[in-house]
Enzyme design. Structure first.
Site, PDB file in Angstrom:
ATOM      1  CG  HIS A  54      -0.388   0.052   2.532  1.00  0.00           C
ATOM      2  ND1 HIS A  54       0.387  -0.963   3.059  1.00  0.00           N
ATOM      3  CD2 HIS A  54      -0.444   1.003   3.508  1.00  0.00           C
ATOM      4  CE1 HIS A  54       0.762  -0.648   4.289  1.00  0.00           C
ATOM      5  NE2 HIS A  54       0.290   0.550   4.581  1.00  0.00           N
ATOM      6  CG  HIS A  56      -0.063   4.366   4.665  1.00  0.00           C
ATOM      7  ND1 HIS A  56      -0.801   3.636   5.571  1.00  0.00           N
ATOM      8  CD2 HIS A  56      -0.935   5.276   4.132  1.00  0.00           C
ATOM      9  CE1 HIS A  56      -2.056   4.070   5.584  1.00  0.00           C
ATOM     10  NE2 HIS A  56      -2.157   5.061   4.712  1.00  0.00           N
ATOM     11  CG  ASP A  58       4.686   3.189   7.569  1.00  0.00           C
ATOM     12  OD1 ASP A  58       3.855   3.397   6.659  1.00  0.00           O
ATOM     13  OD2 ASP A  58       4.364   2.639   8.646  1.00  0.00           O
ATOM     14  CG  HIS A  59       4.107  -0.086   4.502  1.00  0.00           C
ATOM     15  ND1 HIS A  59       4.100  -1.410   4.876  1.00  0.00           N
ATOM     16  CD2 HIS A  59       3.615   0.602   5.565  1.00  0.00           C
ATOM     17  CE1 HIS A  59       3.619  -1.512   6.110  1.00  0.00           C
ATOM     18  NE2 HIS A  59       3.316  -0.307   6.542  1.00  0.00           N
ATOM     19  CG  HIS A 113      -4.302   0.216   6.598  1.00  0.00           C
ATOM     20  ND1 HIS A 113      -4.358   0.741   7.869  1.00  0.00           N
ATOM     21  CD2 HIS A 113      -3.070   0.523   6.122  1.00  0.00           C
ATOM     22  CE1 HIS A 113      -3.213   1.349   8.149  1.00  0.00           C
ATOM     23  NE2 HIS A 113      -2.412   1.226   7.096  1.00  0.00           N
ATOM     24  CG  ASP A 132       0.422  -1.420   7.836  1.00  0.00           C
ATOM     25  OD1 ASP A 132       1.290  -2.296   8.010  1.00  0.00           O
ATOM     26  OD2 ASP A 132       0.649  -0.203   7.953  1.00  0.00           O
ATOM     27  CG  HIS A 170       3.761  -1.754  11.461  1.00  0.00           C
ATOM     28  ND1 HIS A 170       4.539  -0.638  11.662  1.00  0.00           N
ATOM     29  CD2 HIS A 170       2.983  -1.489  10.381  1.00  0.00           C
ATOM     30  CE1 HIS A 170       4.238   0.278  10.750  1.00  0.00           C
ATOM     31  NE2 HIS A 170       3.301  -0.219   9.959  1.00  0.00           N
TER      32      HIS A 170
END
Length: 259
Positions: A54, A56, A58-59, A113, A132, A170
């Site tokens: 996805h 975001h 942090d990915h 999400h 996530d 995570h």
């Protein structure tokens, strides 16, 4: 198939997937390029592919640095998320197949999400990369979808064989299971898993992967049919209609948001 968890940022994981037959590799959800490139060099493999679950940061925050370091790198991500995935070269849709050397994964659309979130299911290797959406002991926040949509997405993952290894985005497992234990204190499988996870974390070891079977036995977001869980939630939220699993799921998500 070899899978190497690579810690990213404060609590993220990227995953290096290596095909032993070809020495080709892919990385799932790269937030930081340097640790991934270090692992690629250490193992002597050829990184050809990025699999983004996805959009975001942090990915996907490391995508452009990876592409700058490796000319010709292919970056896969959801077609629905494509404008928000840096460096994407290969937009994918639900049911598509992606390859890493001789390995093959099916793309599974699992929104809620984010609206275009996908998982990558390597059926022959009995592994799924869930980003996530499905965590060990939990699920992602409902940023771009609702409870009913998340239940449908989780249902797709729960339908995979029980021995499928679950690699999530995570290191949230211990807190997730502590929350779950407040709703199902009588769940022995949950108590045993929490004890094992606490031991792993004391040793500084990852709690991933889980398995689909473990998640069905311990994850509150897959257990809305549990009478103990339903009673615990309705004690806190008595207005939830009896038999309304979507409302029950939404209440569990709200309780977790405040835990």
């Amino acid at each position: 198939m070899d899978v190497v968890p690579i810690p990213q940022l404060s609590d993220n994981y990227a995953y290096l997937i290596v095909d032993p037959a070809s020495h080709e590799a892919a990385v799932v959800d790269c937030a930081e390029a340097a640790p991934v490139l270090d692992e690629v060099r250490r193992r002597g493999v050829r990184l050809t592919t990025v699999l983004a679950t996805h959009h975001h940061f942090d990915h996907v925050g490391g995508n452009r640095d990876l592409a700058a370091a490796i000319p010709g790198l292919r970056i896969h991500g959801s077609a629905d998320d494509a404008p928000r995935i840096p460096g994407i070269t290969d937009p994918v849709h639900d049911g598509d197949t992606v390859g890493v050397g001789t390995l093959r994964a099916r793309v599974v659309l699992i929104p809620a999400h984010t609206s275009g979130h996908v998982a990558y299911h390597f059926a022959d290797a009995k592994a799924v990369f869930t980003g996530d959406t499905l965590f060990a002991g939990g699920c992602g926040r409902l940023f771009e979808g609702d409870a009913a949509q998340m239940m449908t997405s989780l249902g797709k993952l729960a339908a995979l064989p029980d021995d499928t290894r679950v690699y999530c985005g995570h290191e949230y497992t211990e807190k997730n299971l502590r929350f779950a234990a407040t709703l199902e204190p009588g769940n022995r499988a949950l108590r045993d898993k929490l004890a094992a996870v606490e031991q792993l974390r004391r040793a500084g070891r990852p709690t991933v992967p889980s398995t689909v079977g473990e998640e069905k036995a311990t994850n509150p977001f897959l257990r809305t049919d549990s009478p103990e869980l339903a009673a615990a939630v309705r004690e806190r939220r008595p207005e939830i209609p009896a038999g309304d699993r979507v409302a029950l799921f939404a209440a569990v998500r709200q309780l977790k948001d405040r835990f």
